[in-house]
Design a protein around this motif. Structure first.
Motif, PDB file in Angstrom:
ATOM      1  N   ALA A 137       0.813  -1.210   0.000  1.00 61.91           N
ATOM      2  CA  ALA A 137       0.000   0.000   0.000  1.00 61.91           C
ATOM      3  C   ALA A 137       0.851   1.267   0.000  1.00 61.91           C
ATOM      4  CB  ALA A 137      -0.928   0.000   1.211  1.00 61.91           C
ATOM      5  N   GLN A 138       2.128   1.161   0.347  1.00 59.37           N
ATOM      6  CA  GLN A 138       2.986   2.330   0.474  1.00 59.37           C
ATOM      7  C   GLN A 138       3.702   2.716  -0.812  1.00 59.37           C
ATOM      8  OE1 GLN A 138       3.044   4.222   3.211  1.00 59.37           O
ATOM      9  NE2 GLN A 138       1.490   2.847   4.020  1.00 59.37           N
ATOM     10  N   ILE A 139       3.506   1.990  -1.896  1.00 58.59           N
ATOM     11  CA  ILE A 139       4.208   2.315  -3.136  1.00 58.59           C
ATOM     12  C   ILE A 139       3.589   3.562  -3.754  1.00 58.59           C
ATOM     13  CG2 ILE A 139       4.750   1.547  -5.481  1.00 58.59           C
ATOM     14  CD1 ILE A 139       4.781  -1.289  -4.425  1.00 58.59           C
ATOM     15  N   PRO A 140       4.373   4.620  -3.871  1.00 65.74           N
ATOM     16  CA  PRO A 140       3.836   5.831  -4.493  1.00 65.74           C
ATOM     17  C   PRO A 140       3.617   5.623  -5.983  1.00 65.74           C
ATOM     18  CG  PRO A 140       6.161   6.109  -3.975  1.00 65.74           C
ATOM     19  CD  PRO A 140       5.759   4.762  -3.459  1.00 65.74           C
ATOM     20  N   ARG A 141       2.738   6.386  -6.536  1.00 65.31           N
ATOM     21  CA  ARG A 141       2.424   6.287  -7.965  1.00 65.31           C
ATOM     22  C   ARG A 141       3.366   7.159  -8.774  1.00 65.31           C
ATOM     23  NH1 ARG A 141       0.189   1.790  -8.909  1.00 65.31           N
ATOM     24  NH2 ARG A 141      -1.588   1.396  -7.609  1.00 65.31           N
ATOM     25  N   GLY A 142       3.667   6.675  -9.963  1.00 68.56           N
ATOM     26  CA  GLY A 142       4.494   7.430 -10.881  1.00 68.56           C
ATOM     27  C   GLY A 142       3.639   8.073 -11.954  1.00 68.56           C
ATOM     28  N   ASN A 143       4.297   8.607 -12.951  1.00 70.79           N
ATOM     29  CA  ASN A 143       3.648   9.284 -14.067  1.00 70.79           C
ATOM     30  C   ASN A 143       3.609   8.323 -15.257  1.00 70.79           C
ATOM     31  OD1 ASN A 143       3.198  10.741 -16.441  1.00 70.79           O
ATOM     32  ND2 ASN A 143       4.183  12.575 -15.634  1.00 70.79           N
ATOM     33  N   PRO A 144       2.409   7.839 -15.646  1.00 72.89           N
ATOM     34  CA  PRO A 144       2.352   6.870 -16.745  1.00 72.89           C
ATOM     35  C   PRO A 144       2.816   7.436 -18.086  1.00 72.89           C
ATOM     36  CG  PRO A 144       0.138   7.443 -15.984  1.00 72.89           C
ATOM     37  CD  PRO A 144       1.111   8.095 -15.062  1.00 72.89           C
ATOM     38  N   ASP A 145       2.650   8.725 -18.309  1.00 72.68           N
ATOM     39  CA  ASP A 145       3.111   9.315 -19.574  1.00 72.68           C
ATOM     40  C   ASP A 145       4.635   9.291 -19.660  1.00 72.68           C
ATOM     41  OD1 ASP A 145       0.497   9.818 -20.426  1.00 72.68           O
ATOM     42  OD2 ASP A 145       0.468  11.785 -19.456  1.00 72.68           O
ATOM     43  N   ALA A 146       5.291   9.674 -18.565  1.00 67.56           N
ATOM     44  CA  ALA A 146       6.760   9.589 -18.532  1.00 67.56           C
ATOM     45  C   ALA A 146       7.192   8.132 -18.602  1.00 67.56           C
ATOM     46  CB  ALA A 146       7.295  10.244 -17.258  1.00 67.56           C
ATOM     47  N   GLY A 147       6.437   7.243 -17.941  1.00 70.43           N
ATOM     48  CA  GLY A 147       6.744   5.820 -17.961  1.00 70.43           C
ATOM     49  C   GLY A 147       6.654   5.216 -19.345  1.00 70.43           C
TER      50      GLY A 147
END
Length: 120
Positions: A22-32
């Protein structure tokens, strides 16, 4: 100095602790997506199905990231694989090639195309 016992203990703690997932922060899918195209597409393919242009040259086929088996993996499991690679496969570590944010961005892109089937 061997890190195997430390890594094993850390994995045991992480895999048995629901709070870690639950602690994994979200990234940016466009940059990904851009990072995926540069580093992952040749093996995993544009559809994330493991049918990239280099996949036929590999002894062990790349993972189909849209398969039920991959979608059932937690974000943490995928992030560990991106970071550390997968033993006995051509999937190498991206630690040192990508920074933490870039790996989170790739994970977010993968989840935007193939959402998790696992229960959070």
């Amino acid at each position: 100095m061997t890190r195997t016992p430390l890594v094993g203990a850390l994995c045991a703690v992480v895999l048995t602790s629901s709070w870690a997932v639950a602690q994994i922060p979200r990234g940016n899918p466009d940059a990904g997506q851009q990072i995926y195209q540069q580093h992952c597409l040749r093996c995993h393919g544009s559809k994330l199905d493991g049918n990239g242009p280099d996949s036929n040259d590999l002894i062990v086929r790349p993972a189909n990231l849209t398969s039920p088996a991959s979608r059932s993996k937690s974000d943490w499991e995928l992030l560990v694989t991106i970071s550390n690679g997968a033993l006995f496969t051509p999937m190498h570590s991206f630690r040192g090639k990508l920074n933490d944010q870039q790996m989170l961005d790739v994970l977010s892109y993968i989840r935007s195309v193939a959402p998790s089937d696992s229960v959070s």
